[in-house]
Design an enzyme around this catalytic site. Structure first.
Site, short mmCIF file in Angstrom:
data_model
loop_
_atom_site.label_atom_id
_atom_site.label_comp_id
_atom_site.label_asym_id
_atom_site.label_seq_id
_atom_site.Cartn_x
_atom_site.Cartn_y
_atom_site.Cartn_z
CG PHE A 1 -1.83 1.09 1.41
CD1 PHE A 1 -2.92 1.23 0.58
CD2 PHE A 1 -1.66 2.02 2.44
CE1 PHE A 1 -3.83 2.26 0.74
CE2 PHE A 1 -2.56 3.05 2.61
CZ PHE A 1 -3.65 3.19 1.76
CB SER B 1 2.98 -4.58 3.31
OG SER B 1 2.30 -3.70 4.17
CG MET B 2 -2.75 -4.04 0.46
SD MET B 2 -3.37 -2.54 -0.33
CE MET B 2 -2.37 -2.48 -1.82
CG ASP C 1 6.41 -4.43 10.40
OD1 ASP C 1 6.10 -3.24 10.25
OD2 ASP C 1 6.20 -5.31 9.55
CG HIS D 1 6.50 -2.89 6.86
ND1 HIS D 1 5.68 -3.94 7.21
CD2 HIS D 1 5.95 -2.34 5.73
CE1 HIS D 1 4.67 -4.02 6.34
NE2 HIS D 1 4.82 -3.07 5.43
#
Length: 260
Positions: A25, A93-94, A194, A224
């Site tokens: 994202f 992530s996303m 993270d 992250h």
């Protein structure tokens, strides 16, 4: 708007095993480009699309939502399935949430999935205010560059459009309900430190999927964006070994290099 230098989508035509990579994202393919190139050098067919509204300016993202982002990775997966005998999906992530939905929806057509710091929920009190706040405030501070490695940089937006954040929240809730439909072999790598997605998201995903072939790896040296951090090579090597175990022909270098 022109795509930012470095944020371009990437494709490499390799052998009969394909890998789709899904970025995060407000990020871009730049965060996964070294991973994609690592796999391409080993003969795999690789697709790394640019999600709509990403890789240009945050204003372009303001008018997109999860349906647009998912449609693009779904399109890329279907394209890979027409040219490869077996296909894997990886996500950051996303991009991990997008990966999980592709696995839930496409079933056995997806041979296995690899998740790096996958997102499961938009956290914090502000998340509950998004339905209203997005009509009052356009953006909030960006999420990029959570990287421990000195000198490493993620090409992402410095602002988060709240309309898009609200759509992300709705998408993550949808994916959470679909997790029991995920049955594929799963490799999940996550960072204990993270500052964007907490480790509880990975625990939640592992607790809800129906996969029986599951491996979890801690990325102790990274934040992250671990694909650009100290543990990047480990991610690349472990994911390639995961594909090789499930598609043994990959251990012999598949196909010849034709560029991306």
């Amino acid at each position: 708007m022109p795509v930012l230098p470095g944020a371009e989508p990437y494709h490499h035509e390799g052998g009969e095993t394909g890998v789709l990579l899904c970025h995060g994202f407000t990020g871009s393919p730049q965060s996964l480009r070294p991973w994609a190139e690592f796999l391409a050098e080993r003969g795999l067919t690789v697709s790394l699309p640019l999600l709509p509204g990403h890789g240009t300016r945050w204003q372009d993202m303001q008018i997109t939502g999860w349906q647009d982002w998912y449609a693009e990775v779904d399109r890329a997966l279907r394209e890979l399935l027409t040219r490869c005998e077996r296909v894997f999906v990886f996500g950051l992530s996303m991009g991990g949430a997008l990966t999980l939905r592709l696995a839930a929806k496409h079933g056995d057509a997806v041979r296995g999935i690899v998740l790096v710091n996958p997102a499961n929920k938009v956290h914090g009190l502000a998340a509950h205010a998004l339905p209203v706040a997005r009509h009052l405030v356009r953006t909030t501070k960006g999420l990029s560059d959570d990287i421990a490695k000195e000198g490493a940089h993620e090409l992402g937006y410095d602002r988060v459009p709240l309309h898009a954040a609200h759509s992300l929240r709705r998408f993550l809730r949808l994916v959470d309900h679909e997790l029991p439909q995920v049955t594929q072999p799963l490799l999940l790598l996550h960072s204990p430190q993270d500052h964007v997605v907490p480790p509880v998201d990975s625990a939640r995903i592992l607790g809800r999927v129906s996969s029986t072939d599951v491996r979890e790896i801690l990325l102790e040296q990274s934040y992250h964006v671990a694909t650009l951090d100290h543990d990047a090579e480990r991610i690349f090597e472990e994911s390639h070994a995961f594909v090789g175990r499930l598609a043994p022909s990959v251990t012999q270098k598949e196909g010849s290099s034709t560029g991306g």
